[in-house]
Design a protein around this motif. Structure first.
Motif, short mmCIF file in Angstrom:
data_model
loop_
_atom_site.label_atom_id
_atom_site.label_comp_id
_atom_site.label_asym_id
_atom_site.label_seq_id
_atom_site.Cartn_x
_atom_site.Cartn_y
_atom_site.Cartn_z
N TRP A 84 0.84 -1.20 0.00
CA TRP A 84 0.00 0.00 0.00
C TRP A 84 0.87 1.25 0.00
CZ3 TRP A 84 -0.24 3.87 3.66
CH2 TRP A 84 -1.24 4.81 3.46
N ALA A 85 1.93 1.24 0.81
CA ALA A 85 2.80 2.41 0.89
C ALA A 85 3.53 2.66 -0.42
CB ALA A 85 3.81 2.22 2.03
N VAL A 87 2.29 2.11 -3.52
CA VAL A 87 1.43 2.54 -4.63
C VAL A 87 0.39 3.59 -4.25
CG1 VAL A 87 1.66 0.34 -5.81
CG2 VAL A 87 -0.27 0.72 -4.28
N PHE A 88 0.29 4.03 -3.01
CA PHE A 88 -0.84 4.88 -2.64
C PHE A 88 -0.78 6.27 -3.27
CE2 PHE A 88 1.89 6.91 0.40
CZ PHE A 88 1.30 8.13 0.68
N ASP A 89 0.41 6.75 -3.66
CA ASP A 89 0.49 8.09 -4.24
C ASP A 89 0.36 8.09 -5.77
OD1 ASP A 89 2.93 6.93 -4.79
OD2 ASP A 89 4.10 8.74 -4.39
N ARG A 90 0.11 6.95 -6.35
CA ARG A 90 -0.07 6.89 -7.80
C ARG A 90 -1.42 7.47 -8.18
NH1 ARG A 90 2.38 1.01 -9.47
NH2 ARG A 90 4.51 1.50 -8.87
N PHE A 93 -5.50 6.65 -6.92
CA PHE A 93 -5.65 6.33 -5.51
C PHE A 93 -5.93 7.64 -4.78
CE2 PHE A 93 -3.04 2.89 -7.09
CZ PHE A 93 -3.65 1.79 -6.53
N VAL A 97 -8.48 5.59 -0.22
CA VAL A 97 -7.47 4.57 0.06
C VAL A 97 -6.74 4.90 1.36
CG1 VAL A 97 -5.36 3.51 -0.81
CG2 VAL A 97 -7.21 4.04 -2.38
N VAL A 98 -6.46 6.18 1.58
CA VAL A 98 -5.80 6.59 2.82
C VAL A 98 -6.71 6.33 4.01
CG1 VAL A 98 -4.83 8.56 4.06
CG2 VAL A 98 -4.39 8.30 1.62
N GLU A 100 -9.16 4.07 4.20
CA GLU A 100 -9.26 2.62 4.41
C GLU A 100 -8.05 2.09 5.18
OE1 GLU A 100 -9.69 1.02 0.52
OE2 GLU A 100 -11.81 1.56 0.37
N MET A 101 -6.85 2.54 4.82
CA MET A 101 -5.66 2.08 5.53
C MET A 101 -5.64 2.61 6.95
SD MET A 101 -3.17 0.07 5.59
CE MET A 101 -3.13 -0.51 3.94
#
Length: 124
Positions: A84-85, A87-90, A93, A97-98, A100-101
């Motif tokens: 997650w860390a 790909v989250f800034d692609r 997202f 997504v933030v 949810e995590m």
């Protein structure tokens, strides 16, 4: 399905067949080459080179299982957190997504807080 699809299945079938044949040959070789000589010494329990003493029942403390469970819990968290860390800034997202995590980590943090409040994390 075209010729390429049929060739892929033929390759897969051939690979599976070769795997089964190698497995069967290994089992046959094991049966033919192994020596089977049962004895009373081989039938005894082996415990690190020491003769077994006492009965076969021993009580284990539950806290060791709790430590193992907490380790597995946080290992799984790490397995989910690292990809997650990465790909989250692609693009694509968003804030969802933030959030949810954050919910996921919060639930795990609540579990850690509960274990800490119950004094499960103390070794003595």
């Amino acid at each position: 399905m075209g010729e390429a699809g049929a060739g892929s299945y033929q390759t897969l079938g051939l690979l599976l067949l070769v795997g089964v044949v190698v497995f069967i040959l290994a089992m046959i070789a094991n049966r033919l080459l192994s020596t089977i000589r049962p004895s009373a010494e081989k039938a005894t329990t082996y415990e690190c080179g020491l003769d077994p003493v006492g009965g076969d029942w021993a009580q284990a403390q539950i806290r060791y299982y709790v430590y193992a469970y907490l380790y597995v819990l946080f290992a799984v968290e790490a397995i989910f957190l690292f990809p997650w860390a990465v790909v989250f800034d692609r693009p694509g997202f968003g804030m969802a997504v933030v959030v949810e995590m954050a919910i996921f980590v919060s639930v795990l943090a609540l579990g850690l807080l509960y274990a800490w409040r119950k004094k499960v994390l103390r070794w003595t």
